[in-house]
Design a protein around this motif. Structure first.
Motif, PDB file in Angstrom:
ATOM      1  N   PHE A  74      -2.733  -1.640   4.452  1.00 52.16           N
ATOM      2  CA  PHE A  74      -4.136  -1.287   4.674  1.00 52.16           C
ATOM      3  C   PHE A  74      -4.943  -1.421   3.389  1.00 52.16           C
ATOM      4  N   VAL A  75      -4.353  -1.015   2.280  1.00 51.49           N
ATOM      5  CA  VAL A  75      -5.055  -1.099   0.995  1.00 51.49           C
ATOM      6  C   VAL A  75      -5.283  -2.562   0.614  1.00 51.49           C
ATOM      7  N   LEU A  76      -4.270  -3.396   0.811  1.00 46.67           N
ATOM      8  CA  LEU A  76      -4.374  -4.795   0.404  1.00 46.67           C
ATOM      9  C   LEU A  76      -5.317  -5.622   1.275  1.00 46.67           C
ATOM     10  N   THR A  77      -5.487  -5.239   2.525  1.00 47.13           N
ATOM     11  CA  THR A  77      -6.319  -6.036   3.431  1.00 47.13           C
ATOM     12  C   THR A  77      -7.690  -5.414   3.696  1.00 47.13           C
ATOM     13  N   LYS A  78      -7.988  -4.286   3.053  1.00 48.36           N
ATOM     14  CA  LYS A  78      -9.281  -3.630   3.282  1.00 48.36           C
ATOM     15  C   LYS A  78     -10.414  -4.539   2.801  1.00 48.36           C
ATOM     16  N   GLY A  79     -11.344  -4.795   3.688  1.00 54.70           N
ATOM     17  CA  GLY A  79     -12.502  -5.606   3.349  1.00 54.70           C
ATOM     18  C   GLY A  79     -12.236  -7.104   3.295  1.00 54.70           C
ATOM     19  N   LYS A  80     -11.080  -7.542   3.703  1.00 54.35           N
ATOM     20  CA  LYS A  80     -10.751  -8.969   3.690  1.00 54.35           C
ATOM     21  C   LYS A  80     -10.485  -9.425   5.111  1.00 54.35           C
ATOM     22  N   SER A  81     -10.754 -10.679   5.371  1.00 53.02           N
ATOM     23  CA  SER A  81     -10.436 -11.223   6.693  1.00 53.02           C
ATOM     24  C   SER A  81      -9.108 -11.980   6.612  1.00 53.02           C
ATOM     25  N   LEU A  82      -8.348 -11.864   7.665  1.00 53.17           N
ATOM     26  CA  LEU A  82      -7.054 -12.537   7.734  1.00 53.17           C
ATOM     27  C   LEU A  82      -7.194 -13.855   8.473  1.00 53.17           C
ATOM     28  N   PRO A  83      -6.304 -14.799   8.189  1.00 53.64           N
ATOM     29  CA  PRO A  83      -6.351 -16.079   8.918  1.00 53.64           C
ATOM     30  C   PRO A  83      -6.114 -15.866  10.413  1.00 53.64           C
TER      31      PRO A  83
END
Length: 109
Positions: free
Chosen positions: A25-34
């Motif tokens: 959750f920390v690493l993907t917060k505010g980022k979009s995934l492929p």
């Protein structure tokens, strides 16, 4: 009395338990995934539930074929029906527990 090693082991166990659950959750917060990753992640909860369910209704022993546990397998049917009709996991768990307990009581186990 709790010694220093015990405290360090408890703290290490807390970190080891916490990191794999929180770090994604920390690493993907505010980022979009492929899109491919998102497609894969959609199936993950279903896979986890299936694995947990299968492990609870199958008895495996070394040197023997796996066998289905009769009471748990029978209780799975009304539980699955409740999930399909209501989409309520809590209600399904309650139904599964009640049906399993009732079947065990009736069979004398």
């Amino acid at each position: 009395m709790i010694n220093r090693e015990m405290v360090w082991m408890i703290l290490a166990a807390m970190v080891v338990t916490w990191v794999p659950r929180i770090l994604p959750f920390v690493l993907t917060k505010g980022k979009s995934l492929p899109p491919l990753t998102l497609h894969f992640l959609r199936f993950l909860p279903l896979s986890i539930i299936f694995a947990l369910t299968l492990s609870s209704v199958v008895d495996e022993r070394v040197g023997h074929f796996p066998r289905f546990l009769p009471i748990e397998t029978i209780a799975l049917l009304p539980t699955f029906f409740v999930v399909l009709k209501t989409k309520n996991i809590l209600l399904a768990v309650i139904v599964g527990v009640v049906v399993t307990a009732s079947l065990r009581f009736l069979s004398g186990i």
